[in-house]
Motif scaffolding. Structure first.
Motif, PDB file in Angstrom:
ATOM      1  N   ARG A  20      19.204   5.774  23.916  1.00 51.44           N
ATOM      2  CA  ARG A  20      20.030   7.310  24.193  1.00 51.44           C
ATOM      3  C   ARG A  20      19.458   8.352  23.346  1.00 51.44           C
ATOM      4  NH1 ARG A  20      25.833   8.727  21.341  1.00 51.44           N
ATOM      5  NH2 ARG A  20      25.936  10.735  22.559  1.00 51.44           N
ATOM      6  N   ILE A  21      18.877   9.066  24.218  1.00 52.37           N
ATOM      7  CA  ILE A  21      18.008  10.540  23.750  1.00 52.37           C
ATOM      8  C   ILE A  21      18.899  11.650  23.265  1.00 52.37           C
ATOM      9  CG2 ILE A  21      15.965  11.995  23.875  1.00 52.37           C
ATOM     10  CD1 ILE A  21      15.326   8.902  23.928  1.00 52.37           C
ATOM     11  N   VAL A  22      19.023  12.062  22.215  1.00 53.10           N
ATOM     12  CA  VAL A  22      19.993  13.050  21.595  1.00 53.10           C
ATOM     13  C   VAL A  22      19.204  14.282  21.103  1.00 53.10           C
ATOM     14  CG1 VAL A  22      22.104  13.442  20.163  1.00 53.10           C
ATOM     15  CG2 VAL A  22      21.733  11.345  20.909  1.00 53.10           C
ATOM     16  N   PRO A  23      18.827  15.226  21.828  1.00 48.08           N
ATOM     17  CA  PRO A  23      18.133  16.424  21.351  1.00 48.08           C
ATOM     18  C   PRO A  23      19.237  17.040  20.249  1.00 48.08           C
ATOM     19  CG  PRO A  23      18.405  16.243  23.656  1.00 48.08           C
ATOM     20  CD  PRO A  23      19.257  15.365  23.217  1.00 48.08           C
ATOM     21  N   TYR A  24      18.255  17.862  19.354  1.00 47.86           N
ATOM     22  CA  TYR A  24      19.107  18.468  18.292  1.00 47.86           C
ATOM     23  C   TYR A  24      18.215  20.027  18.388  1.00 47.86           C
ATOM     24  CZ  TYR A  24      20.767  20.862  14.027  1.00 47.86           C
ATOM     25  OH  TYR A  24      21.278  21.421  13.243  1.00 47.86           O
ATOM     26  N   TYR A  25      18.770  20.740  19.208  1.00 45.59           N
ATOM     27  CA  TYR A  25      18.291  22.279  19.488  1.00 45.59           C
ATOM     28  C   TYR A  25      18.927  23.243  18.391  1.00 45.59           C
ATOM     29  CZ  TYR A  25      17.212  26.768  21.643  1.00 45.59           C
ATOM     30  OH  TYR A  25      16.772  27.934  21.676  1.00 45.59           O
ATOM     31  N   TRP A  26      18.222  23.458  17.176  1.00 45.40           N
ATOM     32  CA  TRP A  26      18.620  24.180  16.135  1.00 45.40           C
ATOM     33  C   TRP A  26      18.138  25.614  16.404  1.00 45.40           C
ATOM     34  CZ3 TRP A  26      14.579  26.364  13.518  1.00 45.40           C
ATOM     35  CH2 TRP A  26      13.459  25.871  13.529  1.00 45.40           C
ATOM     36  N   GLY A  27      17.058  25.715  17.223  1.00 48.43           N
ATOM     37  CA  GLY A  27      16.373  27.210  17.158  1.00 48.43           C
ATOM     38  C   GLY A  27      17.424  28.267  17.972  1.00 48.43           C
ATOM     39  N   GLY A  28      18.255  27.949  18.738  1.00 53.44           N
ATOM     40  CA  GLY A  28      19.059  29.045  19.255  1.00 53.44           C
ATOM     41  C   GLY A  28      20.144  29.453  18.371  1.00 53.44           C
ATOM     42  N   GLU A  29      20.744  28.516  17.610  1.00 54.84           N
ATOM     43  CA  GLU A  29      21.842  28.923  16.661  1.00 54.84           C
ATOM     44  C   GLU A  29      21.223  29.439  15.090  1.00 54.84           C
ATOM     45  OE1 GLU A  29      25.878  27.459  14.875  1.00 54.84           O
ATOM     46  OE2 GLU A  29      24.774  26.405  16.078  1.00 54.84           O
ATOM     47  N   HIS A  30      20.173  28.688  14.992  1.00 54.71           N
ATOM     48  CA  HIS A  30      19.871  28.745  13.446  1.00 54.71           C
ATOM     49  C   HIS A  30      18.403  29.278  13.421  1.00 54.71           C
ATOM     50  CE1 HIS A  30      23.186  26.665  12.410  1.00 54.71           C
ATOM     51  NE2 HIS A  30      22.987  25.734  13.073  1.00 54.71           N
ATOM     52  N   GLY A  31      17.717  29.647  14.518  1.00 55.31           N
ATOM     53  CA  GLY A  31      16.302  30.238  14.301  1.00 55.31           C
ATOM     54  C   GLY A  31      16.336  31.552  13.916  1.00 55.31           C
ATOM     55  N   ALA A  32      15.225  32.050  13.645  1.00 60.85           N
ATOM     56  CA  ALA A  32      14.866  33.562  13.138  1.00 60.85           C
ATOM     57  C   ALA A  32      14.804  34.128  14.236  1.00 60.85           C
ATOM     58  CB  ALA A  32      13.720  33.664  12.315  1.00 60.85           C
ATOM     59  N   THR A  33      15.329  35.523  14.266  1.00 55.62           N
ATOM     60  CA  THR A  33      15.294  36.518  14.996  1.00 55.62           C
ATOM     61  C   THR A  33      14.816  37.757  14.570  1.00 55.62           C
ATOM     62  OG1 THR A  33      17.481  37.118  14.760  1.00 55.62           O
ATOM     63  CG2 THR A  33      17.081  35.430  16.628  1.00 55.62           C
ATOM     64  N   LEU A  34      14.392  38.717  15.082  1.00 57.73           N
ATOM     65  CA  LEU A  34      14.069  40.067  14.827  1.00 57.73           C
ATOM     66  C   LEU A  34      15.205  41.047  14.909  1.00 57.73           C
ATOM     67  CD1 LEU A  34      10.312  40.524  15.473  1.00 57.73           C
ATOM     68  CD2 LEU A  34      11.213  39.823  13.370  1.00 57.73           C
ATOM     69  N   ALA A  35      16.015  41.309  14.029  1.00 59.41           N
ATOM     70  CA  ALA A  35      17.315  42.002  14.003  1.00 59.41           C
ATOM     71  C   ALA A  35      17.209  43.379  14.545  1.00 59.41           C
ATOM     72  CB  ALA A  35      18.074  41.939  12.518  1.00 59.41           C
ATOM     73  N   ALA A  36      16.058  43.910  14.146  1.00 59.45           N
ATOM     74  CA  ALA A  36      15.982  45.399  14.754  1.00 59.45           C
ATOM     75  C   ALA A  36      14.715  45.505  15.682  1.00 59.45           C
ATOM     76  CB  ALA A  36      15.282  46.470  13.600  1.00 59.45           C
ATOM     77  N   GLY A  37      14.520  44.527  16.768  1.00 54.89           N
ATOM     78  CA  GLY A  37      13.613  44.452  17.547  1.00 54.89           C
ATOM     79  C   GLY A  37      12.306  44.608  17.325  1.00 54.89           C
ATOM     80  N   GLY A  38      11.826  44.123  16.111  1.00 52.76           N
ATOM     81  CA  GLY A  38      10.371  43.976  15.626  1.00 52.76           C
ATOM     82  C   GLY A  38      10.064  45.343  15.330  1.00 52.76           C
ATOM     83  N   ALA A  39      10.713  46.069  14.284  1.00 50.57           N
ATOM     84  CA  ALA A  39      10.644  47.462  13.790  1.00 50.57           C
ATOM     85  C   ALA A  39       9.588  47.125  12.720  1.00 50.57           C
ATOM     86  CB  ALA A  39      11.896  47.917  13.362  1.00 50.57           C
ATOM     87  N   SER A  40       9.580  45.795  12.228  1.00 51.31           N
ATOM     88  CA  SER A  40       8.691  45.845  11.115  1.00 51.31           C
ATOM     89  C   SER A  40       7.238  45.316  11.416  1.00 51.31           C
ATOM     90  CB  SER A  40       9.401  44.547  10.223  1.00 51.31           C
ATOM     91  OG  SER A  40       9.371  43.285  10.999  1.00 51.31           O
ATOM     92  N   LEU A  41       7.127  45.032  12.804  1.00 54.35           N
ATOM     93  CA  LEU A  41       5.590  44.673  13.059  1.00 54.35           C
ATOM     94  C   LEU A  41       4.675  45.818  13.191  1.00 54.35           C
ATOM     95  CD1 LEU A  41       6.674  42.071  16.064  1.00 54.35           C
ATOM     96  CD2 LEU A  41       6.114  41.607  13.645  1.00 54.35           C
ATOM     97  N   PRO A  42       3.541  46.080  12.796  1.00 54.85           N
ATOM     98  CA  PRO A  42       2.584  47.103  12.824  1.00 54.85           C
ATOM     99  C   PRO A  42       2.228  47.119  14.252  1.00 54.85           C
ATOM    100  CG  PRO A  42       1.975  45.693  10.992  1.00 54.85           C
ATOM    101  CD  PRO A  42       3.050  45.095  11.839  1.00 54.85           C
ATOM    102  N   PRO A  43       1.947  48.310  14.638  1.00 57.48           N
ATOM    103  CA  PRO A  43       1.332  48.459  16.109  1.00 57.48           C
ATOM    104  C   PRO A  43       0.159  47.407  16.315  1.00 57.48           C
ATOM    105  CG  PRO A  43       1.465  50.681  15.099  1.00 57.48           C
ATOM    106  CD  PRO A  43       2.087  49.902  13.741  1.00 57.48           C
ATOM    107  N   ALA A  44      -0.055  46.916  17.513  1.00 56.34           N
ATOM    108  CA  ALA A  44      -1.091  46.030  17.890  1.00 56.34           C
ATOM    109  C   ALA A  44      -2.473  46.962  17.677  1.00 56.34           C
ATOM    110  CB  ALA A  44      -0.871  45.805  19.200  1.00 56.34           C
ATOM    111  N   SER A  45      -3.522  46.177  17.539  1.00 54.05           N
ATOM    112  CA  SER A  45      -4.720  46.809  17.747  1.00 54.05           C
ATOM    113  C   SER A  45      -4.971  47.355  18.823  1.00 54.05           C
ATOM    114  CB  SER A  45      -6.008  45.835  17.211  1.00 54.05           C
ATOM    115  OG  SER A  45      -7.089  46.323  17.289  1.00 54.05           O
TER     116      SER A  45
END
Length: 391
Positions: A36-61
């Motif tokens: 019996r294979i039982v997946p535990y997908y924690w990424g959706g509920e407990h994974g990290a997200t960027l709350a401000a849509g990536g405002a902390s990321l510097p512009p790409a080169s």
């Protein structure tokens, strides 16, 4: 019926998790039915997200907040220098290959010295000066100059280049060799590009370059083309890479600071399963499982399998939330099979830390890092090792 709980690692989100869990299920049930294979997908509920849509990321080169811009020579130089740090003889090999692929070789007049003779002599003289001419970069110049003077490809490269171009190529190789040595020792100080370029200029002049300042950065046609192509690829992919990578780094940081919620979710899942239960976990998933099993006696779990796990390293470094050295694994902890790939730089060994409690088994995906860290679930040997140990 044995229940096998599969826990994913960092950065995994849907629809990728369903594809990964499906591949795992096929791999393990193909060798043993009735699981019996039982997946535990924690990424959706407990994974990290960027709350401000990536405002902390510097512009790409190659981009700005206002939009894209055209990569300049500095981008080309950076990509090409990266290639040279990885292989300081890369440009030498390119030039030698150009000579080997030429339709016809230029014959020297009788009695003419080989085209590399003068450069080899200058390299020997430079080696005799020791490391001082490149002291701004770090140690190793004398050895690098002696090695280059004896390199078998130097003659072919000299035949493919003009006498004015050859000293610059040699100087770049020497600079790259010294800096690569600095990087290999994880030195806390690495010279900036302006220092690197100044030293390269000085070395080029010492080796016979025609005029000061003409060899700033990587200038050979072959490596400039390769560097430019690499730079454009990085510019195109950097934002995508950043956005794809941030969950991986963020997941680790979030778990180490607020991991109880994801452990509670796993405990709830396990509480509803009849024994025997095995947990198979990848990367950060292995840390989550390890902490949960250390902190909570769960007798229905008879086996923990980790793949590409940093759990042993976190324990040894005093960073594992549940257990601090020299404390041993608790008596209630189940058997532990730890799969690692020697090429996976994010996989660690547990047997030396917990004698008699962990079995380390090497697997080989024949992939370089970082691909090796994600190749466990397409490696048939991984499934055989798991099935052989299932209760």
């Amino acid at each position: 019926m044995t229940a096998v709980v599969f826990i994913h690692g960092t950065g995994v989100r849907e629809p990728g998790f369903s594809a990964l869990a499906g591949r795992f299920s096929v791999g393990v049930t193909g060798l043993r039915g009735g699981l019996r294979i039982v997946p535990y997908y924690w990424g959706g509920e407990h994974g990290a997200t960027l709350a401000a849509g990536g405002a902390s990321l510097p512009p790409a080169s190659g981009t700005s907040r206002g939009g894209p811009c055209v990569p300049g020579a500095g981008d080309d130089d950076t990509a090409a220098w990266a290639a040279l740090y990885a292989d300081p003889y890369a440009e030498l090999a390119l030039a030698a290959g150009t000579a080997a692929g030429a339709a016809s070789a230029t014959e020297l007049p009788p009695g003419s010295p080989p085209p590399d003779q003068h450069l080899r002599a200058r390299l020997a003289a430079l080696a005799a000066e020791g490391d001082a001419p490149a002291a701004d970069l770090g140690p190793g110049l004398a050895r690098a100059a002696a090695d280059l003077a004896a390199h078998p490809l130097l003659g072919a490269a000299a035949a493919a280049l003009t006498p004015d171009d050859l000293p610059g190529l040699a100087a770049r190789g020497l600079t790259a060799q010294v800096i690569a040595g600095v990087l290999d020792t994880d030195a806390p100080l690495v010279p900036a590009g302006v220092t690197r370029d100044a030293v390269t200029d000085r070395l080029a002049q010492a080796l016979g370059a025609p005029a000061p300042g003409t060899e700033r950065g990587v200038r050979s046609l072959a490596l400039r083309v390769a560097g430019s192509a690499a730079s454009r690829a990085v510019v195109r992919r950097r934002r995508a890479l950043t956005e794809a990578a941030h969950p991986a780094a963020g997941d680790v940081l979030r778990y180490l600071s607020r991991g109880e919620a994801v452990r509670a979710g796993l405990r709830t899942l396990l509480a509803g399963l009849e024994p025997p239960v095995a947990i198979v976990a990848h990367s950060l998933g292995g840390i989550i499982a390890l902490d949960t099993l250390v902190l909570t006696p769960l007798p229905q779990v008879r086996l923990l399998v980790t793949a590409g796990s940093q759990g042993p390293f976190l324990y040894e470094s005093g960073s594992l939330p549940s257990l601090e050295p020299p404390a041993p694994l608790p008596d209630h902890f189940p058997d532990w099979l730890n799969l690692y790939d020697p090429r996976d730089l994010l996989s660690y060994l547990g047997a030396g830390l917990f004698p008699g409690r962990v079995t380390d088994v090497a697997v080989d995906s024949r992939q370089p890092f970082p691909a090796a860290h994600s190749a466990y679930w397409t490696n048939p040997a991984v499934y055989r090792h798991i099935v052989d140990r299932l209760p």
